[in-house]
Design a protein around this motif. Structure first.
Motif, PDB file in Angstrom:
ATOM      1  N   ILE A  26       0.839  -1.200   0.000  1.00  0.00           N
ATOM      2  CA  ILE A  26       0.000   0.000   0.000  1.00  0.00           C
ATOM      3  C   ILE A  26       0.876   1.252   0.000  1.00  0.00           C
ATOM      4  CG2 ILE A  26      -1.630   1.306   1.433  1.00  0.00           C
ATOM      5  CD1 ILE A  26      -2.875  -1.523   2.083  1.00  0.00           C
ATOM      6  N   ALA A  27       1.961   1.222   0.778  1.00  0.00           N
ATOM      7  CA  ALA A  27       2.886   2.365   0.805  1.00  0.00           C
ATOM      8  C   ALA A  27       3.515   2.583  -0.561  1.00  0.00           C
ATOM      9  CB  ALA A  27       3.956   2.146   1.867  1.00  0.00           C
ATOM     10  N   ALA A  28       3.646   1.513  -1.341  1.00  0.00           N
ATOM     11  CA  ALA A  28       4.225   1.611  -2.688  1.00  0.00           C
ATOM     12  C   ALA A  28       3.170   1.985  -3.724  1.00  0.00           C
ATOM     13  CB  ALA A  28       4.895   0.289  -3.054  1.00  0.00           C
ATOM     14  N   GLY A  29       1.938   2.218  -3.274  1.00  0.00           N
ATOM     15  CA  GLY A  29       0.886   2.649  -4.183  1.00  0.00           C
ATOM     16  C   GLY A  29       0.158   1.523  -4.878  1.00  0.00           C
ATOM     17  N   VAL A  30       0.326   0.305  -4.383  1.00  0.00           N
ATOM     18  CA  VAL A  30      -0.348  -0.845  -4.989  1.00  0.00           C
ATOM     19  C   VAL A  30      -1.705  -1.016  -4.310  1.00  0.00           C
ATOM     20  CG1 VAL A  30      -0.196  -3.313  -5.458  1.00  0.00           C
ATOM     21  CG2 VAL A  30       1.885  -1.935  -5.345  1.00  0.00           C
ATOM     22  N   PRO A  31      -2.801  -0.931  -5.055  1.00  0.00           N
ATOM     23  CA  PRO A  31      -4.110  -1.087  -4.436  1.00  0.00           C
ATOM     24  C   PRO A  31      -4.312  -2.523  -3.940  1.00  0.00           C
ATOM     25  CG  PRO A  31      -4.335  -0.744  -6.819  1.00  0.00           C
ATOM     26  CD  PRO A  31      -2.864  -0.741  -6.504  1.00  0.00           C
ATOM     27  N   LEU A  32      -4.679  -2.654  -2.687  1.00  0.00           N
ATOM     28  CA  LEU A  32      -4.851  -3.980  -2.103  1.00  0.00           C
ATOM     29  C   LEU A  32      -6.053  -3.924  -1.162  1.00  0.00           C
ATOM     30  CD1 LEU A  32      -3.339  -6.800  -1.809  1.00  0.00           C
ATOM     31  CD2 LEU A  32      -2.496  -5.865   0.333  1.00  0.00           C
ATOM     32  N   PRO A  33      -7.079  -4.722  -1.428  1.00  0.00           N
ATOM     33  CA  PRO A  33      -8.221  -4.723  -0.515  1.00  0.00           C
ATOM     34  C   PRO A  33      -7.840  -5.333   0.829  1.00  0.00           C
ATOM     35  CG  PRO A  33      -8.501  -6.450  -2.147  1.00  0.00           C
ATOM     36  CD  PRO A  33      -7.238  -5.692  -2.521  1.00  0.00           C
ATOM     37  N   LEU A  34      -8.235  -4.680   1.899  1.00  0.00           N
ATOM     38  CA  LEU A  34      -7.912  -5.154   3.248  1.00  0.00           C
ATOM     39  C   LEU A  34      -9.166  -5.100   4.092  1.00  0.00           C
ATOM     40  CD1 LEU A  34      -4.574  -3.448   4.360  1.00  0.00           C
ATOM     41  CD2 LEU A  34      -4.958  -5.860   3.866  1.00  0.00           C
ATOM     42  N   SER A  35      -9.298  -6.010   5.019  1.00  0.00           N
ATOM     43  CA  SER A  35     -10.409  -5.932   5.967  1.00  0.00           C
ATOM     44  C   SER A  35      -9.923  -6.240   7.378  1.00  0.00           C
ATOM     45  CB  SER A  35     -11.544  -6.858   5.531  1.00  0.00           C
ATOM     46  OG  SER A  35     -12.611  -6.737   6.417  1.00  0.00           O
ATOM     47  N   CYS A  36      -9.789  -7.534   7.701  1.00  0.00           N
ATOM     48  CA  CYS A  36      -9.475  -7.878   9.103  1.00  0.00           C
ATOM     49  C   CYS A  36      -8.022  -7.581   9.487  1.00  0.00           C
ATOM     50  CB  CYS A  36      -9.781  -9.355   9.355  1.00  0.00           C
ATOM     51  SG  CYS A  36      -8.602 -10.494   8.597  1.00  0.00           S
ATOM     52  N   GLU A  37      -7.122  -7.695   8.522  1.00  0.00           N
ATOM     53  CA  GLU A  37      -5.676  -7.533   8.747  1.00  0.00           C
ATOM     54  C   GLU A  37      -5.127  -8.494   9.797  1.00  0.00           C
ATOM     55  OE1 GLU A  37      -3.987  -3.584   8.373  1.00  0.00           O
ATOM     56  OE2 GLU A  37      -5.996  -2.776   8.083  1.00  0.00           O
ATOM     57  N   GLN A  38      -5.825  -9.603   9.999  1.00  0.00           N
ATOM     58  CA  GLN A  38      -5.382 -10.601  10.978  1.00  0.00           C
ATOM     59  C   GLN A  38      -5.367 -12.018  10.404  1.00  0.00           C
ATOM     60  OE1 GLN A  38      -7.229 -10.240  14.941  1.00  0.00           O
ATOM     61  NE2 GLN A  38      -8.128  -8.347  14.188  1.00  0.00           N
ATOM     62  N   GLY A  39      -5.523 -12.152   9.089  1.00  0.00           N
ATOM     63  CA  GLY A  39      -5.482 -13.477   8.495  1.00  0.00           C
ATOM     64  C   GLY A  39      -6.736 -14.295   8.695  1.00  0.00           C
ATOM     65  N   ILE A  40      -7.857 -13.619   8.898  1.00  0.00           N
ATOM     66  CA  ILE A  40      -9.102 -14.333   9.193  1.00  0.00           C
ATOM     67  C   ILE A  40     -10.089 -14.299   8.024  1.00  0.00           C
ATOM     68  CG2 ILE A  40     -11.153 -14.345  10.709  1.00  0.00           C
ATOM     69  CD1 ILE A  40      -9.288 -13.129  12.876  1.00  0.00           C
ATOM     70  N   CYS A  41     -10.171 -13.155   7.320  1.00  0.00           N
ATOM     71  CA  CYS A  41     -11.277 -12.987   6.360  1.00  0.00           C
ATOM     72  C   CYS A  41     -10.944 -13.423   4.935  1.00  0.00           C
ATOM     73  CB  CYS A  41     -11.743 -11.539   6.354  1.00  0.00           C
ATOM     74  SG  CYS A  41     -10.543 -10.402   5.615  1.00  0.00           S
ATOM     75  N   GLY A  42      -9.692 -13.361   4.537  1.00  0.00           N
ATOM     76  CA  GLY A  42      -9.316 -13.730   3.178  1.00  0.00           C
ATOM     77  C   GLY A  42      -9.461 -12.617   2.157  1.00  0.00           C
ATOM     78  N   THR A  43      -9.897 -11.439   2.572  1.00  0.00           N
ATOM     79  CA  THR A  43     -10.090 -10.313   1.643  1.00  0.00           C
ATOM     80  C   THR A  43      -8.820  -9.977   0.870  1.00  0.00           C
ATOM     81  OG1 THR A  43     -11.788  -9.378   3.056  1.00  0.00           O
ATOM     82  CG2 THR A  43     -10.725  -7.855   1.516  1.00  0.00           C
ATOM     83  N   CYS A  44      -7.690 -10.071   1.526  1.00  0.00           N
ATOM     84  CA  CYS A  44      -6.434  -9.610   0.928  1.00  0.00           C
ATOM     85  C   CYS A  44      -5.752 -10.679   0.079  1.00  0.00           C
ATOM     86  CB  CYS A  44      -5.484  -9.170   2.031  1.00  0.00           C
ATOM     87  SG  CYS A  44      -4.962 -10.544   3.088  1.00  0.00           S
ATOM     88  N   ALA A  45      -6.294 -11.884   0.015  1.00  0.00           N
ATOM     89  CA  ALA A  45      -5.586 -13.006  -0.601  1.00  0.00           C
ATOM     90  C   ALA A  45      -5.101 -12.688  -2.016  1.00  0.00           C
ATOM     91  CB  ALA A  45      -6.480 -14.236  -0.619  1.00  0.00           C
ATOM     92  N   VAL A  46      -3.886 -13.067  -2.302  1.00  0.00           N
ATOM     93  CA  VAL A  46      -3.226 -12.780  -3.577  1.00  0.00           C
ATOM     94  C   VAL A  46      -2.640 -14.085  -4.110  1.00  0.00           C
ATOM     95  CG1 VAL A  46      -1.252 -11.569  -4.601  1.00  0.00           C
ATOM     96  CG2 VAL A  46      -2.671 -10.413  -2.918  1.00  0.00           C
ATOM     97  N   ARG A  47      -2.644 -14.207  -5.439  1.00  0.00           N
ATOM     98  CA  ARG A  47      -2.053 -15.386  -6.058  1.00  0.00           C
ATOM     99  C   ARG A  47      -0.526 -15.280  -6.039  1.00  0.00           C
ATOM    100  NH1 ARG A  47      -2.248 -18.471 -11.183  1.00  0.00           N
ATOM    101  NH2 ARG A  47      -2.249 -16.588 -12.460  1.00  0.00           N
ATOM    102  N   VAL A  48       0.109 -16.364  -5.670  1.00  0.00           N
ATOM    103  CA  VAL A  48       1.572 -16.429  -5.623  1.00  0.00           C
ATOM    104  C   VAL A  48       2.050 -17.201  -6.840  1.00  0.00           C
ATOM    105  CG1 VAL A  48       3.558 -17.300  -4.318  1.00  0.00           C
ATOM    106  CG2 VAL A  48       1.579 -16.357  -3.100  1.00  0.00           C
ATOM    107  N   LEU A  49       2.942 -16.596  -7.619  1.00  0.00           N
ATOM    108  CA  LEU A  49       3.433 -17.233  -8.842  1.00  0.00           C
ATOM    109  C   LEU A  49       4.756 -17.954  -8.618  1.00  0.00           C
ATOM    110  CD1 LEU A  49       2.600 -14.368 -11.347  1.00  0.00           C
ATOM    111  CD2 LEU A  49       1.238 -16.379 -10.795  1.00  0.00           C
ATOM    112  N   ASP A  50       5.550 -17.455  -7.657  1.00  0.00           N
ATOM    113  CA  ASP A  50       6.833 -18.104  -7.385  1.00  0.00           C
ATOM    114  C   ASP A  50       7.280 -17.721  -5.981  1.00  0.00           C
ATOM    115  OD1 ASP A  50       8.965 -19.753  -7.964  1.00  0.00           O
ATOM    116  OD2 ASP A  50      10.146 -18.172  -8.916  1.00  0.00           O
ATOM    117  N   GLY A  51       8.104 -18.566  -5.390  1.00  0.00           N
ATOM    118  CA  GLY A  51       8.571 -18.334  -4.033  1.00  0.00           C
ATOM    119  C   GLY A  51       7.723 -19.092  -3.031  1.00  0.00           C
ATOM    120  N   GLU A  52       8.187 -19.098  -1.790  1.00  0.00           N
ATOM    121  CA  GLU A  52       7.519 -19.883  -0.750  1.00  0.00           C
ATOM    122  C   GLU A  52       6.996 -18.977   0.359  1.00  0.00           C
ATOM    123  OE1 GLU A  52       8.354 -23.660   2.230  1.00  0.00           O
ATOM    124  OE2 GLU A  52      10.022 -22.812   1.082  1.00  0.00           O
TER     125      GLU A  52
END
Ligand code: FES
Length: 87
Positions: A26-52
């Motif tokens: 968000i600080a870098a200007g990337v729009p990201l939907p957020l809600s609980c910010e605690q790993g509960i709601c899934g609103t922020c979930a993003v697809r991971v293409l590489d890395g662990e």
């Protein structure tokens, strides 16, 4: 810390210890939907293409977490030096 790479633009966003991936995006200007910010709601979930991801959410099942195809940037981090995201 580690880096997230935004696959669509090639931008690299560093994530220092003590700061969430979501906050850095968000600080870098990337729009990201957020809600609980605690790993509960899934609103922020993003697809991971590489890395662990270092999953710290309660959204995904253990099998879904192990697949490493998605993660929750509000609370989860990375075990690899880089995470490439579908952003
Ligand atoms: Fe709710 Fe990330 S904002 S899981």
């Amino acid at each position: 810390g580690f880096e997230v790479v935004l696959a669509r633009s090639g931008r690299v966003v560093p994530v220092p210890a003590g700061r969430s991936v979501a906050a850095c995006l968000i600080a870098a200007g990337v729009p990201l939907p957020l809600s609980c910010e605690q790993g509960i709601c899934g609103t922020c979930a993003v697809r991971v293409l590489d890395g662990e991801p270092d999953h710290r959410d309660l959204v995904f099942t253990a099998a879904e977490q192990a697949a490493n195809t998605h993660f929750t940037p509000c609370c989860s981090r990375a075990k690899s030096a880089r995470l490439v995201l579908d952003l």
